[in-house]
Write an enzyme that holds these catalytic residues in place. Sequence first.
Site, PDB file in Angstrom:
ATOM      1  N   ALA A  13      11.407   1.487  -8.667  1.00 51.06           N
ATOM      2  CA  ALA A  13      12.483   0.726  -9.255  1.00 51.06           C
ATOM      3  C   ALA A  13      13.310   1.440 -10.086  1.00 51.06           C
ATOM      4  O   ALA A  13      14.627   1.439  -9.829  1.00 51.06           O
ATOM      5  CB  ALA A  13      11.971  -0.667  -9.716  1.00 51.06           C
ATOM      6  N   SER A  42       9.289   9.091  -9.763  1.00 52.62           N
ATOM      7  CA  SER A  42       9.542   8.845  -8.263  1.00 52.62           C
ATOM      8  C   SER A  42       8.306   9.439  -7.520  1.00 52.62           C
ATOM      9  O   SER A  42       8.351  10.059  -6.263  1.00 52.62           O
ATOM     10  CB  SER A  42      10.748   9.611  -7.861  1.00 52.62           C
ATOM     11  OG  SER A  42      11.677   8.700  -8.267  1.00 52.62           O
ATOM     12  N   CYS A  46       1.798   4.390  -3.250  1.00 51.29           N
ATOM     13  CA  CYS A  46       1.233   3.972  -2.122  1.00 51.29           C
ATOM     14  C   CYS A  46       0.386   5.228  -1.127  1.00 51.29           C
ATOM     15  O   CYS A  46      -0.380   5.057  -0.405  1.00 51.29           O
ATOM     16  CB  CYS A  46       2.347   3.679  -1.154  1.00 51.29           C
ATOM     17  SG  CYS A  46       3.558   2.442  -1.936  1.00 51.29           S
ATOM     18  N   VAL A  84       8.355   3.437 -24.111  1.00 51.15           N
ATOM     19  CA  VAL A  84       9.149   2.708 -25.085  1.00 51.15           C
ATOM     20  C   VAL A  84       8.084   1.561 -25.669  1.00 51.15           C
ATOM     21  O   VAL A  84       7.347   0.898 -25.025  1.00 51.15           O
ATOM     22  CB  VAL A  84      10.203   1.953 -23.703  1.00 51.15           C
ATOM     23  CG1 VAL A  84      10.711   1.101 -24.585  1.00 51.15           C
ATOM     24  CG2 VAL A  84      10.964   3.289 -23.427  1.00 51.15           C
ATOM     25  N   ASP A 289       7.751  -4.185  -9.704  1.00 55.17           N
ATOM     26  CA  ASP A 289       6.739  -5.115  -9.996  1.00 55.17           C
ATOM     27  C   ASP A 289       6.809  -5.891 -11.000  1.00 55.17           C
ATOM     28  O   ASP A 289       5.987  -6.780 -11.306  1.00 55.17           O
ATOM     29  CB  ASP A 289       5.415  -3.934  -9.938  1.00 55.17           C
ATOM     30  CG  ASP A 289       5.092  -3.324  -8.838  1.00 55.17           C
ATOM     31  OD1 ASP A 289       5.548  -3.675  -7.848  1.00 55.17           O
ATOM     32  OD2 ASP A 289       3.915  -2.622  -8.703  1.00 55.17           O
ATOM     33  N   TYR A 432       9.137  -2.908  27.052  1.00 55.40           N
ATOM     34  CA  TYR A 432       7.785  -2.833  27.882  1.00 55.40           C
ATOM     35  C   TYR A 432       7.597  -1.620  28.643  1.00 55.40           C
ATOM     36  O   TYR A 432       8.391  -1.248  29.527  1.00 55.40           O
ATOM     37  CB  TYR A 432       7.228  -3.999  28.797  1.00 55.40           C
ATOM     38  CG  TYR A 432       6.504  -3.913  30.023  1.00 55.40           C
ATOM     39  CD1 TYR A 432       5.033  -3.454  29.407  1.00 55.40           C
ATOM     40  CD2 TYR A 432       7.040  -3.515  31.512  1.00 55.40           C
ATOM     41  CE1 TYR A 432       4.190  -3.348  30.739  1.00 55.40           C
ATOM     42  CE2 TYR A 432       5.988  -3.387  32.431  1.00 55.40           C
ATOM     43  CZ  TYR A 432       4.660  -3.381  31.998  1.00 55.40           C
ATOM     44  OH  TYR A 432       3.719  -2.779  33.029  1.00 55.40           O
ATOM     45  N   ARG A 448       4.029 -17.933  23.200  1.00 55.80           N
ATOM     46  CA  ARG A 448       3.815 -18.816  24.561  1.00 55.80           C
ATOM     47  C   ARG A 448       2.655 -19.897  23.963  1.00 55.80           C
ATOM     48  O   ARG A 448       2.805 -21.208  24.331  1.00 55.80           O
ATOM     49  CB  ARG A 448       3.606 -18.246  25.612  1.00 55.80           C
ATOM     50  CG  ARG A 448       4.777 -17.720  26.348  1.00 55.80           C
ATOM     51  CD  ARG A 448       4.381 -16.955  27.761  1.00 55.80           C
ATOM     52  NE  ARG A 448       3.104 -17.145  28.243  1.00 55.80           N
ATOM     53  CZ  ARG A 448       2.651 -16.478  29.314  1.00 55.80           C
ATOM     54  NH1 ARG A 448       3.361 -15.289  29.528  1.00 55.80           N
ATOM     55  NH2 ARG A 448       1.408 -16.767  29.811  1.00 55.80           N
TER      56      ARG A 448
HETATM   57  C1  LIG Z   1      -3.100   2.729  -4.526  1.00 55.49           C
HETATM   58  C2  LIG Z   1      -1.764   1.648  -4.248  1.00 55.49           C
HETATM   59  C3  LIG Z   1      -1.368   1.760  -2.910  1.00 55.49           C
HETATM   60  C4  LIG Z   1      -0.035   1.036  -2.566  1.00 55.49           C
HETATM   61  N1  LIG Z   1       0.330   1.035  -1.494  1.00 55.49           N
HETATM   62  C5  LIG Z   1       1.539   0.540  -0.919  1.00 55.49           C
HETATM   63  C6  LIG Z   1       2.041   0.297   0.321  1.00 55.49           C
HETATM   64  O1  LIG Z   1       1.607   0.879   1.249  1.00 55.49           O
HETATM   65  N2  LIG Z   1       3.167  -0.229   0.421  1.00 55.49           N
HETATM   66  C7  LIG Z   1       3.902  -0.851  -0.334  1.00 55.49           C
HETATM   67  O2  LIG Z   1       4.945  -1.397  -0.145  1.00 55.49           O
HETATM   68  N3  LIG Z   1       3.493  -0.888  -1.799  1.00 55.49           N
HETATM   69  C8  LIG Z   1       2.523  -0.238  -2.128  1.00 55.49           C
HETATM   70  N4  LIG Z   1       2.028  -0.194  -3.467  1.00 55.49           N
HETATM   71  C9  LIG Z   1       2.650  -0.824  -4.305  1.00 55.49           C
HETATM   72  C10 LIG Z   1       3.965   0.136  -4.882  1.00 55.49           C
HETATM   73  O3  LIG Z   1       3.209   1.373  -5.402  1.00 55.49           O
HETATM   74  C11 LIG Z   1       4.440  -0.392  -6.033  1.00 55.49           C
HETATM   75  O4  LIG Z   1       4.954  -1.719  -5.712  1.00 55.49           O
HETATM   76  C12 LIG Z   1       5.525   0.396  -6.654  1.00 55.49           C
HETATM   77  O5  LIG Z   1       5.058   1.568  -7.098  1.00 55.49           O
HETATM   78  C13 LIG Z   1       6.132  -0.599  -7.649  1.00 55.49           C
HETATM   79  O6  LIG Z   1       7.223   0.390  -8.129  1.00 55.49           O
HETATM   80  P1  LIG Z   1       7.926  -0.049  -9.730  1.00 55.49           P
HETATM   81  O7  LIG Z   1       8.823   1.068  -9.993  1.00 55.49           O
HETATM   82  O8  LIG Z   1       8.361  -1.237  -9.970  1.00 55.49           O
HETATM   83  O9  LIG Z   1       6.362   0.316 -10.549  1.00 55.49           O
HETATM   84  P2  LIG Z   1       5.556   1.553 -11.115  1.00 55.49           P
HETATM   85  O10 LIG Z   1       5.584   2.514  -9.819  1.00 55.49           O
HETATM   86  O11 LIG Z   1       4.406   0.919 -11.497  1.00 55.49           O
HETATM   87  O12 LIG Z   1       6.327   2.347 -11.990  1.00 55.49           O
HETATM   88  C14 LIG Z   1       6.478   1.931 -13.194  1.00 55.49           C
HETATM   89  C15 LIG Z   1       6.551   2.889 -14.109  1.00 55.49           C
HETATM   90  O13 LIG Z   1       6.880   2.632 -15.463  1.00 55.49           O
HETATM   91  C16 LIG Z   1       6.024   3.329 -16.403  1.00 55.49           C
HETATM   92  N5  LIG Z   1       5.953   2.549 -17.875  1.00 55.49           N
HETATM   93  C17 LIG Z   1       5.589   1.256 -17.783  1.00 55.49           C
HETATM   94  N6  LIG Z   1       5.460   1.120 -19.114  1.00 55.49           N
HETATM   95  C18 LIG Z   1       6.280   1.908 -19.846  1.00 55.49           C
HETATM   96  C19 LIG Z   1       6.800   1.920 -20.759  1.00 55.49           C
HETATM   97  N7  LIG Z   1       6.454   1.028 -22.069  1.00 55.49           N
HETATM   98  N8  LIG Z   1       7.589   3.343 -21.373  1.00 55.49           N
HETATM   99  C20 LIG Z   1       7.587   4.277 -20.543  1.00 55.49           C
HETATM  100  N9  LIG Z   1       7.295   4.209 -18.949  1.00 55.49           N
HETATM  101  C21 LIG Z   1       6.632   2.896 -18.681  1.00 55.49           C
HETATM  102  C22 LIG Z   1       4.563   3.453 -15.681  1.00 55.49           C
HETATM  103  O14 LIG Z   1       4.104   4.799 -16.054  1.00 55.49           O
HETATM  104  C23 LIG Z   1       5.182   3.864 -14.232  1.00 55.49           C
HETATM  105  O15 LIG Z   1       5.434   5.144 -13.750  1.00 55.49           O
HETATM  106  C24 LIG Z   1       0.529   0.697  -3.686  1.00 55.49           C
HETATM  107  C25 LIG Z   1       0.103   0.799  -5.024  1.00 55.49           C
HETATM  108  C26 LIG Z   1      -0.819   1.372  -5.205  1.00 55.49           C
HETATM  109  C27 LIG Z   1      -1.458   1.454  -6.601  1.00 55.49           C
END
Ligand SMILES: Cc1cc2nc3c(=O)[nH]c(=O)nc-3n(C[C@H](O)[C@H](O)[C@H](O)COP(=O)(O)OP(=O)(O)OC[C@H]3O[C@@H](n4cnc5c(N)ncnc54)[C@H](O)[C@@H]3O)c2cc1C
Length: 459
Positions: A13, A42, A46, A84, A289, A432, A448
């Site tokens: 995100a 990045s 998953c 942070v 998330d 198909y 159906r």
């Molecule tokens: C094993 C696994 C398999 C997955 N498989 C799938 C899938 O098949 N399909 C799917 O759609 N989703 C899947 N997901 C979920 C997906 O990975 C997450 O939804 C996605 O990574 C969320 O992205 P994000 O950027 O919100 O959070 P994150 O990827 O969790 O990134 C947040 C980042 O913020 C950093 N952070 C947190 N707090 C602080 C702070 N205070 N200061 C600095 N940095 C900080 C963390 O270190 C982290 O790197 C999977 C997750 C896991 C764990």
Amino acid sequence: MAQRLIVVGGDAAGMTAASQARRRRDRSDLEIVAFERGRFTSYSACGIPYWISGVVPERDQLVARSPAAFRDDFDIDVRLRHEVTAIDLTRREVVARDLDGGGEVRERFDDLVYAAGAVPTKPGWADTTAAGVFGVQTLDDGAALREWLDADPAPRRAVVVGGGYVGVEMAEALVQRGLEVTLVEQSEQPMSTVDEDMGALVAEAMRGVGIGIRTGVEVTGVEERDGRVSAVVTSDGPVPADVVVLGLGVRPNTALAEAAGLPLGPTGGVRVDLRMRVAGVPGVWAAGDCVETLHRVSGLPVHVPLGTHANKQGRVAGINIGGGYATFPGVIGTAVTKVCDLEVGRTGLRERDAAASGFEFVSVVTESTNRAGYYPGARSMTVKLIAERPGGRLLGAQIVGWSEAAKRIDALAVALWNGMTVDEMTGLDLGYAPPYAPVWDPVLIAARKAVDALARAGR
Ligand SMILES: Cc1cc2nc3c(=O)[nH]c(=O)nc-3n(C[C@H](O)[C@H](O)[C@H](O)COP(=O)(O)OP(=O)(O)OC[C@H]3O[C@@H](n4cnc5c(N)ncnc54)[C@H](O)[C@@H]3O)c2cc1C
């Protein structure tokens, strides 16, 4: 003077928001600083199960863009290993701790993207001194597990705690590495994201590939020998383990947000509007998330922590920060996974969600095949549809099958997103040919059957 964007969290995100903002505003207009407490930006969490299993050979294949690439190609100042620790909305500053070098920095912001992800559920017993207990939330977590698995002598017996899709994928990964794997799940069925009858098919397939499943069992602790985990203690007795992997779900990571006074919703996620602006806090955005979003079928706020949403929400925030206009329309709960050759897809509401939301509905389960029955490789596919009474609007769908099953859920997701009825779906012009489907695609057969069920129920 250039404005400043600070990003908290350097994964899906956060970095999508940062790069989208940069595409629209150059450095003279917007400085961008991203803080990430881990060692990667990045990366695909998953992909962790597939790197652990060895299907993906190299860890760095999971990294979509490195900090150097963000610096060179996007002029984004990425500060790795910086956590942070506070957000000051009055002074419009963040405070970050340098986890390696020590010390603290303060950075001013005009806009802030809060993208701190989720916190994995970690029960008290997992705070053990025994080595060998791992989460798989971040790539750093995955790297620690991989190191343990690659050590000599290699662990032989694994216990995965939690039967959600992460637990199921990790059980598959460990079996593929040749470990003896037991999955322990507190409820009666793994894969609670589908209804129990469909989860039973997943459990059966897991047993079929040699994964031991203990359901209805609670973990209460671990045993250790010489500082290393040796067993998981459960309500059903000890299960020997040289490595334990936690897959117990997550909650939004909002400690910092809450301390700063950002509003949280009923699911515990940060409350945002359609443009990913934090409700009532100008210049502060949140995505991924850590936020809650709208379920388009139930109309309720939900926390659905998936990468697909995190990327889209980050993109929406970045476009808006960049001066454009974009909205995130909510989710319908589409997800796919697999366990060895068995594929699982779901979208919309399960029976229990539909009932909890007050819908009257019928549900049907149909058996068909992925290809024409005479074509080599034809295998069974189970499709479940949930349709609203009396109108027949599709409310939910689940598919379990051997191949070409999971992504069939997308046709159902599009139908559901657009409010189609099962009656309308019976006429869908789906592709198909014998190698790809029977002449009546499993989706059409299920539609159906749902129409028939509505008629039997008097609509
Ligand atoms: C094993 C696994 C398999 C997955 N498989 C799938 C899938 O098949 N399909 C799917 O759609 N989703 C899947 N997901 C979920 C997906 O990975 C997450 O939804 C996605 O990574 C969320 O992205 P994000 O950027 O919100 O959070 P994150 O990827 O969790 O990134 C947040 C980042 O913020 C950093 N952070 C947190 N707090 C602080 C702070 N205070 N200061 C600095 N940095 C900080 C963390 O270190 C982290 O790197 C999977 C997750 C896991 C764990």
